[in-house]
Design an enzyme around this catalytic site. Structure first.
Site, short mmCIF file in Angstrom:
data_model
loop_
_atom_site.label_atom_id
_atom_site.label_comp_id
_atom_site.label_asym_id
_atom_site.label_seq_id
_atom_site.Cartn_x
_atom_site.Cartn_y
_atom_site.Cartn_z
N SER A 252 -20.49 15.08 18.50
CA SER A 252 -19.42 15.34 19.46
C SER A 252 -18.93 14.03 20.02
O SER A 252 -19.49 12.97 19.77
CB SER A 252 -19.94 16.21 20.60
N LYS A 253 -17.86 14.13 20.77
CA LYS A 253 -17.26 12.96 21.37
C LYS A 253 -18.27 12.23 22.25
O LYS A 253 -18.27 11.01 22.37
CB LYS A 253 -16.08 13.44 22.21
#
Ligand code: GLU
Length: 472
Positions: A252-253
């Site tokens: 994920s980011k």
């Protein structure tokens, strides 16, 4: 038919390596067949939109040597390439679907839907819209629209039978039609959902192969029903398993390291990142590990994409990056490494700095690492560990080696790598020490640590005065 693939990111100003890997696969599928690679920006979720994100995508792909044949900044014949600029197109096709009886306006309010959701929860069954608005008469629909009531457009699903999706990676995937919800195609603000827009766009843009994350696989029967409704041919589907983080969870980011730009800024070469990523889920029929883009284009075979998820492994990426750094010419290496090198060298000669950086060309695995690895040349305070101290006291020959080396160096008329190497040989002959007993004491005394580049290089870089002082 010309092979055409597309990369369809949301403009979030961020590209994690899973997305980038999809882009690489898409590019390779197209180019292997001499086809086109398109960029389509999926910005219908306006809340996630970020200024400058399109240029960011172009920059990322350009760094990776992935050329976009058609996209928002270089339009071809299928524009616009930004979904928010295609709203009229989505409306036009949604109207057609309604006319043909494959879709219908739904006036159910948020409260009505919430009540349905609650009921489903109570029964412990997954919520699914019950299709009540599909039974409204034409007159009623007209009356409610004319009265300004808000509505969405839903796709009408078959209630029985089985749909089969053919996928290159997953084979034939069967889904009972009864689990397909009458999904929303157009929201009440006129914006399409991904599940609708991807079909319209892929068809109108002539996309022949769709490569995307496997999270879309279970939705694909719905897309096929849309293709069928319009009488269009569905593309070849290539759903790829996710790239998981090192902890086994989804990337994920927040998992900052997995961002292409972060890696680039740390000093990973885009060619190395591409090479690493392409082998993350794709296996060629040879053991070859280092691939140029041209070789990949020639060899890429979508049938060899694996079904099992792959894990992002920074150590493996470093291994690739180190290989690519080593393969740079000295000139290119210096150009690459210089911006990452931030230690103060204002008092040093250019030649010394270049020698320093080149000495570590074979030792670093990413650009920023250079600063840590060369810090011994910038720190006068040499710390010798307990183990190394013990080693220095472990043999009577060691003080003799150190003293002889010191005295011979003092006599040396010039300070260059060959002369230093010769002095090491003289010490070897004079003291009879060799191997570990010869090199290690000298190295530890002058650098504090037992490992480093070639000893003459290291001594040369530390400088005559420092070396003599440390040997004393
Ligand atoms: N916008 C979608 C995503 O970023 C694209 C999926 C697709 O390639 O169709 O996941």
């Amino acid at each position: 038919m010309k092979t055409r693939t597309r990369f369809a990111p949301s403009p979030t100003g961020f590209m994690h390596i899973g997305n980038l890997r999809t882009a690489i696969f898409e590019y390779l599928v197209a180019k292997h067949e001499g086809g086109d690679f398109l960029l389509r920006v999926e910005d219908t979720d306006q809340a996630r939109k970020v200024e400058g994100a399109i240029d960011f995508i172009y920059k990322t792909l350009e760094l990776c040597n992935i050329k976009i044949d058609e996209g928002p900044n270089n339009e071809g014949e299928c524009g616009p390439y930004i979904q928010s600029e295609r709203i009229d197109i989505y409306k036009e096709y949604a109207d057609k679907l309604v006319e043909m009886g494959h879709a219908y306006p739904c006036f159910c309010s948020e409260e009505t839907l919430e009540a349905m959701r609650k009921k489903a929860d109570e029964k412990h069954v997954p919520f699914m819209y019950d299709g009540r608005c599909s039974h409204l008469s034409k007159d009623e629909i007209k009356r409610r629209i004319d009265a300004g009531e808000k509505y969405v457009i839903r796709q009408k699903m078959p209630k029985d039978g089985v749909s089969v999706v053919k996928d290159v990676v997953y084979g034939n995937v069967k889904v009972e039609n009864s689990v397909l919800e009458d999904q929303i195609l157009l929201k009440s603000d006129g914006y399409p959902t991904y599940n609708y827009a991807n079909v319209i766009d892929d068809h109108l843009m002539g996309i022949t192969h769709v490569i995307r994350g496997n999270e879309y696989l279970s939705q694909t029967p719905k897309y096929n029903l849309l293709y069928e409704a319009f009488g269009w041919e569905a593309p070849v589907y290539i759903h790829v398993p996710m790239v998981l983080g090192e902890d086994g969870n989804k990337l994920s980011k927040r998992n900052g390291d997995a961002s292409f730009m972060d890696l680039y800024e740390e000093g990973y070469l885009p060619e190395a990142i591409v090479n690493y990523l392409v082998l993350l889920g794709w296996s060629p029929d040879t053991n070859q590990e280092i691939w140029t883009m041209d070789e990949l284009i020639a060899k890429f075979d979508m049938n060899r994409i694996s079904k099992s998820p792959s894990s992002y492994d920074i150590k493996k990426l470093r291994w690739f990056n180190a290989k690519y750094i080593r393969n740079l010419s000295d000139e290119d290496y210096l150009k690459f490494i210089r911006p990452f090198f931030t230690l103060d060298v204002s008092s040093k000669e250019e030649e010394w700095v270049n020698k320093l950086l080149l000495t570590y060309k074979d030792h670093i695995s990413y650009g920023k690492e250079i600063n840590d690895i060369v810090s011994i040349f910038f720190n006068d305070d040499i710390k010798i560990s307990k183990e190394n101290k013990e080693f220095l006291e472990s043999d009577e020959l060691i003080p003799v080696v150190i003293k002889t080396f010191h005295d011979e160096l003092e006599k040396l008329p010039s300070w260059d790598i060959e002369s230093i190497a010769e002095v090491i040989n003289i010490v070897k002959e004079k003291t009879g020490a060799k191997g570990k007993l010869l090199y290690m004491p000298i190295r530890i005394k002058v650098s504090g640590v037992e490992h480093g580049p070639e000893l003459p290089d290291e001594l040369y870089l530390i400088g005559r005065e420092n070396v003599l002082n440390r040997l004393k």
